[in-house]
Every structure is written in structure tokens, then in C-alpha cells.
Design an enzyme around this catalytic site. Sequence first.
Site, PDB file in Angstrom:
ATOM      1  CB  CYS A 168      38.981  -2.468  10.848  1.00 42.56           C
ATOM      2  SG  CYS A 168      37.244  -2.050  10.644  1.00 42.56           S
ATOM      3  CB  CYS A 185      37.968 -13.374  12.981  1.00 38.37           C
ATOM      4  SG  CYS A 185      36.373 -14.019  13.303  1.00 38.37           S
TER       5      CYS A 185
HETATM    6  N1  SAH Z   1      32.695  -5.663   8.077  1.00 31.86           N
HETATM    7  C1  SAH Z   1      31.935  -6.532   8.936  1.00 31.86           C
HETATM    8  C2  SAH Z   1      32.084  -7.978   8.559  1.00 31.86           C
HETATM    9  C3  SAH Z   1      33.461  -8.577   8.800  1.00 31.86           C
HETATM   10  S1  SAH Z   1      33.302  -9.586  10.172  1.00 31.86           S
HETATM   11  C4  SAH Z   1      32.305  -6.251  10.376  1.00 31.86           C
HETATM   12  O1  SAH Z   1      33.246  -5.513  10.616  1.00 31.86           O
HETATM   13  O2  SAH Z   1      31.629  -6.746  11.276  1.00 31.86           O
HETATM   14  C5  SAH Z   1      34.904  -9.964  10.630  1.00 31.86           C
HETATM   15  C6  SAH Z   1      35.068  -9.936  12.127  1.00 31.86           C
HETATM   16  O3  SAH Z   1      36.429 -10.247  12.453  1.00 31.86           O
HETATM   17  C7  SAH Z   1      34.807  -8.557  12.655  1.00 31.86           C
HETATM   18  O4  SAH Z   1      34.288  -8.582  13.946  1.00 31.86           O
HETATM   19  C8  SAH Z   1      36.215  -8.015  12.660  1.00 31.86           C
HETATM   20  O5  SAH Z   1      36.309  -6.877  13.437  1.00 31.86           O
HETATM   21  C9  SAH Z   1      36.984  -9.195  13.192  1.00 31.86           C
HETATM   22  N2  SAH Z   1      38.412  -9.127  12.903  1.00 31.86           N
HETATM   23  C10 SAH Z   1      39.007  -8.437  11.923  1.00 31.86           C
HETATM   24  N3  SAH Z   1      40.339  -8.600  11.966  1.00 31.86           N
HETATM   25  C11 SAH Z   1      40.599  -9.429  12.991  1.00 31.86           C
HETATM   26  C12 SAH Z   1      41.782 -10.005  13.505  1.00 31.86           C
HETATM   27  N4  SAH Z   1      42.966  -9.759  12.966  1.00 31.86           N
HETATM   28  N5  SAH Z   1      41.685 -10.831  14.564  1.00 31.86           N
HETATM   29  C13 SAH Z   1      40.468 -11.125  15.089  1.00 31.86           C
HETATM   30  N6  SAH Z   1      39.316 -10.623  14.634  1.00 31.86           N
HETATM   31  C14 SAH Z   1      39.373  -9.782  13.597  1.00 31.86           C
END
Ligand code: SAH
Length: 391
Positions: A132, A355
Site C-alpha cells: 500500500c 498505524c
Molecule cells: N493489512 C491489513 C492490516 C494492517 S492494518 C490492512 O491493511 O488492514 C494497518 C492500518 O493502518 C490499515 O488500515 C492501514 O491502511 C493503515 N495505515 C497504513 N499506513 C498508514 C499511515 N501511514 N498512516 C495512517 N494509517 C496507515
Amino acid sequence: MVSPATDITPSYSSLLTEKKGLFGLSREELLELVVGLKQPPYRARQIFQYMYARGGTSFQQLSSLPLALRKELDQKFYIARAAVVSKEVSSDGTRKWLLQFADGAKAETVYIPEESRGTLCLSSQVGCTLNCRFCHTGTQLFVRNLSASEILQQIAITKDALDDWQTPEKRKISNIVLMGMGEPLYNFEQVAQALTIMTDAEGFCFSRRKITLSTAGVVPNIPLVGTLGVQLAISLHASNDALRDKLVPLNRKYPLDELMQACRAYPRLKNAERITFEYVMLEDINDSPQQAQELVRLIRGIPAKVNLIPFNPWPGAPYRCSSSSRMRAFAAIVQKAGYAAPLRVPRGRDIMAACGQLKTASLRMRKSLQCKVEPPTEKERPTEKDGVAFG
Ligand code: SAH
């Protein structure tokens, strides 16, 4: 604050021996094992409770077992604990542990204390395959899945550190989220086994309602989450395929109409449950009022809440966090359509524990990369019923 590890436990050193690890085994697997040792079946239950409800790591101290059996167990088996490579504490009380497993692979675990609860954020993989664009973990190569044992070791180590092996009412860890490194639905079997032990009344005894599994949208496995009975969160982040294809490349495999169909068919919605949609706020990318309207149209009819997560920066990230006013305007549109849309309060940013900031090769964040988020107003402050209350 980073403190070097001093607590490499004796059980960790026993990983180097021929002994078999029992931590992570299910009731059934333990039963098979004790029967093989010519022991009565109830011994399996005693070992299960000792490991998962009491946090025991030494068979010598399992005093309800006969001495000879304790000796035999000690010779053949061990109860694993990963090594703590480092631990950090944020100015807001969030804690992060870097753990190292037997083969040297490392994963991070984060504890977020709040007034009314304490949430532990678990990793399900070392690295991640999803890439992502806004996620720091995505910049790390995928290493491997974590085993059920390694997922549960994250809880055990945190409980050891917080002295939290007491009665369920006084627990410091009340909630669990599978929102650390990795995609839990690409490691379903091990995650499912860990969840079964987590929710066992004689094991870790966590309420299913207080466990949230988050997925970027591995559509074929979404119905399986329903069978586990835990809460489902979907990392949505975009309201149309063109943008989601870029932000969450998994969307090219499972586009929005398939994802939304899986959400609409999610069996637990009949039990008055809601799906949580996570939406990271990226300046000038996905934060316009039109996109808020599009989001509302996309999820229409699904019992849901929308967690708006201010983007957490990391070194070299190609995005910035939306401004507070833009995020509030976005939230207002979603709320007007009848959905709870709490704006998350970032936690643990200063130790890269928020996150999407997890990655197991420590990198420092430049001050200039940090974005300012004003504290929430009283109305926006998350409450217990909002579920996951941090970003
Ligand atoms: N792969 C799973 C579990 C990871 S959850 C998923 O994608 O749901 C981690 C969460 O944090 C997810 O909602 C992800 O999209 C979010 N996230 C990832 N990078 C982030 C960032 N830089 N700032 C805020 N949220 C983020």
C-alpha cells in the site's frame, strides 16, 4: 526512549536445542501430545491453562503435575518467548516492542493505553506483500508469515512487561487489533488458531467483541472472519477503483464491487454488528467533499462506521496528512449520512508506533515530516462504542 534488550528468556535459549515448543498449540494438539506421553487427557488442559491463562514458562513450576512428568516435559519441551530486541515508550504512553523470533525474523507489537481500555496491536506477518503506497510496512520486503505461537507470544510478552496476568476485570490489555505488520487474511490458518486460543475462556479469555481483524480486502477470506466471530475492519482508503488501484494495489485483484459485495453478504451483520471502514486522510488525494459523498454512496446500506485516520508520516513517504479543517469537513459529510465517523487521534507517532509506521529496520523520522493534527474537540473524542480509537 529506547532501552536495549536485557530479557532474553531461558526459554528463548532453549530454542537452540532439539526441544519442541508447546506455546501456540491448540487444546487438541496438546491432547494428542499428552496421550502420546501416556498421560491422562486432563493434563492437556492443565498445560493449556498454565501457558495461556497464567503465563507460565517453566514446567518445573507447574506444581499441579507430578514431579516425574514435570521433569519429562522439561527435557522434551519448552514454552517459547521471543527475545525483546528493544522497547520504546512514547510521550503519550504508547509502547512498542521489537521482537525477534527463533530464526532471527523481527516483528513489532504496539500497546496503546487509554482511559477506558488498553489496546494491543499485533503483527501477523514479518513485512507485507501488499505494498500500500502510504504504508511504511509496505516498503519492507515480505519475509514470512508468523505462526500462531509467534502471534500469541506478542500478547504474552506484553502481558509479562505490563504485569498483566491477573483476573480479566483488572486487565491492562482489554482489546486486541490485528493491525500491525502484515495482512492477516493472507495468513489465515495461523491467525485463526491464535484467535481460538485468545478467545478460549481457559486461555487468554479475550472477548470476541473486543478483537478486531483488519484486512485490505482479501475478498475470498472475508466470510471466514465471520466464522471466527471477531470484529471486521476493512482498509478502504478510496471510494473509486481508479484511486484505490493506486493506493491499495490489492484492489486490482479484488476491486471495489467485489469487496462491497463481500461486505454486504458478511454474515455477522445480521447479528447487529457493524463493519469498520478505515480511511487514511491524504492531502489532496482522497480528502475532498466529493470523495466523501462518493464514499457514502459506496457503503450505503451496510451497517458500518468509518474510522478516519490522519496519515502518519514516515521517512520518504509520498503523501502528507490532510489539514484538520479538511478532515473535519470530510467527517461531517459522512456523519450527516448517518455513519459514525470518528477522526482518530494519532498515538505513538514519536516512536514510529502509529498505524502504518511499523517496519523492522529502524529508521528515524525527520521533524519536518510530521504533520500537525489539532486535538479533537469533545464531540470528536472517541468513545468506548467507537471501537478502535487510535490511528
Ligand atoms: N493489512 C491489513 C492490516 C494492517 S492494518 C490492512 O491493511 O488492514 C494497518 C492500518 O493502518 C490499515 O488500515 C492501514 O491502511 C493503515 N495505515 C497504513 N499506513 C498508514 C499511515 N501511514 N498512516 C495512517 N494509517 C496507515
